[in-house]
Design a protein around this motif. Structure first.
Motif, PDB file in Angstrom:
ATOM      1  N   VAL A  41     -12.856 -27.418  29.585  1.00  0.00           N
ATOM      2  CA  VAL A  41     -13.293 -27.896  30.901  1.00  0.00           C
ATOM      3  C   VAL A  41     -12.207 -27.641  31.951  1.00  0.00           C
ATOM      4  O   VAL A  41     -11.025 -27.855  31.706  1.00  0.00           O
ATOM      5  CB  VAL A  41     -13.677 -29.405  30.846  1.00  0.00           C
ATOM      6  CG1 VAL A  41     -12.467 -30.296  30.588  1.00  0.00           C
ATOM      7  CG2 VAL A  41     -14.378 -29.832  32.119  1.00  0.00           C
ATOM      8  N   LYS A  42     -12.625 -27.125  33.094  1.00  0.00           N
ATOM      9  CA  LYS A  42     -11.683 -26.860  34.185  1.00  0.00           C
ATOM     10  C   LYS A  42     -11.561 -28.073  35.099  1.00  0.00           C
ATOM     11  O   LYS A  42     -10.604 -28.197  35.854  1.00  0.00           O
ATOM     12  CB  LYS A  42     -12.137 -25.638  34.975  1.00  0.00           C
ATOM     13  CG  LYS A  42     -12.010 -24.329  34.203  1.00  0.00           C
ATOM     14  CD  LYS A  42     -12.344 -23.151  35.096  1.00  0.00           C
ATOM     15  CE  LYS A  42     -11.999 -21.824  34.435  1.00  0.00           C
ATOM     16  NZ  LYS A  42     -12.783 -21.535  33.258  1.00  0.00           N
ATOM     17  N   GLY A  43     -12.537 -28.964  35.022  1.00  0.00           N
ATOM     18  CA  GLY A  43     -12.511 -30.165  35.847  1.00  0.00           C
ATOM     19  C   GLY A  43     -12.131 -31.384  35.031  1.00  0.00           C
ATOM     20  O   GLY A  43     -11.137 -31.370  34.302  1.00  0.00           O
ATOM     21  N   LYS A  44     -12.954 -32.416  35.139  1.00  0.00           N
ATOM     22  CA  LYS A  44     -12.686 -33.686  34.468  1.00  0.00           C
ATOM     23  C   LYS A  44     -13.788 -33.975  33.454  1.00  0.00           C
ATOM     24  O   LYS A  44     -14.872 -33.394  33.524  1.00  0.00           O
ATOM     25  CB  LYS A  44     -12.634 -34.815  35.500  1.00  0.00           C
ATOM     26  CG  LYS A  44     -11.646 -34.579  36.640  1.00  0.00           C
ATOM     27  CD  LYS A  44     -11.929 -35.445  37.841  1.00  0.00           C
ATOM     28  CE  LYS A  44     -13.253 -35.213  38.518  1.00  0.00           C
ATOM     29  NZ  LYS A  44     -13.460 -33.894  39.122  1.00  0.00           N
ATOM     30  N   VAL A  45     -13.504 -34.893  32.550  1.00  0.00           N
ATOM     31  CA  VAL A  45     -14.537 -35.424  31.669  1.00  0.00           C
ATOM     32  C   VAL A  45     -14.926 -36.792  32.226  1.00  0.00           C
ATOM     33  O   VAL A  45     -14.078 -37.687  32.316  1.00  0.00           O
ATOM     34  CB  VAL A  45     -14.064 -35.547  30.212  1.00  0.00           C
ATOM     35  CG1 VAL A  45     -15.144 -36.213  29.365  1.00  0.00           C
ATOM     36  CG2 VAL A  45     -13.710 -34.176  29.643  1.00  0.00           C
TER      37      VAL A  45
END
Length: 197
Positions: A41-45
């Motif tokens: 993932v490049k963003g957040k979980v």
């Protein structure tokens, strides 16, 4: 049955639920699939749920964050009242619902689909609306809730918590997260003091 006897019976029911989870992981590649998506993932979980699942979801998000995976929790009801503005396309959203039919959680799906995030569900019913609508469905089974009415989230919430711990720690291991990294995010308390020395 009262006191210690009752407590031991309750604990045994929860242990049985975890034994079923342990056995099911051998047959299900969905866990590895979820792990792969979360590690890339490049963003957040982002974790979302309501009720007791919501409390478990907060702990899962906190565990992910402290072990090297940027994460936070959104209450599903608040989600449809503006908090979905925190979600971006490069994020992964974990949606928790024991039944897979919790309306507040399901109400998030249309917007999440429009945003384009990857969704992972955690639910007991792989045929449920939530599981079927998710990109990856992590499902579990158990014989009964542990309370005397077989109603209160006990066995089910423990199973969800353990699934969250397994995901967070497996991700941390996959990323070669070290004690020094942990200390960076957890400088306070006795853990922080011990790591300082």
């Amino acid at each position: 049955m009262q006191g210690v006897e009752f407590a031991k019976d309750l604990i045994q029911k929860e242990i049985r639920g975890l034994e079923l989870l342990f056995q099911s992981l051998d047959e299900d590649e969905k866990f590895n699939e979820a792990l792969q998506v979360m590690s890339n993932v490049k963003g957040k979980v982002i974790v979302t749920a309501v009720g007791k699942s919501g409390h478990v979801g907060k702990k899962i998000a906190a565990s992910l964050a402290s072990t090297g995976t940027p994460s936070f929790f959104i209450h599903s009801t608040e989600g449809v009242h503006g908090d979905l503005g925190m979600v971006e396309q490069e994020d992964v959203v974990i949606m928790i619902s024991n039944s897979g039919e919790t309306l507040e959680v399901l109400n998030l799906l249309p917007t999440l689909k429009k945003i384009g995030v990857t969704t992972i569900s955690i639910t007991r019913d792989k045929e449920s609306t939530l599981a079927q609508a998710s990109d990856i469905a992590l499902s579990y089974t158990y014989e009964e809730e542990a309370d005397h009415l077989n109603l209160a989230p006990t066995t089910s919430s423990t199973i969800c918590l353990v699934i969250g711990d397994a995901l967070a720690c497996a991700l941390s291991n996959k990323k070669d997260f070290t004690k020094e990294d942990f200390h960076l995010y957890h400088p306070g308390g006795s853990l922080g003091r011990n790591l300082s020395t």
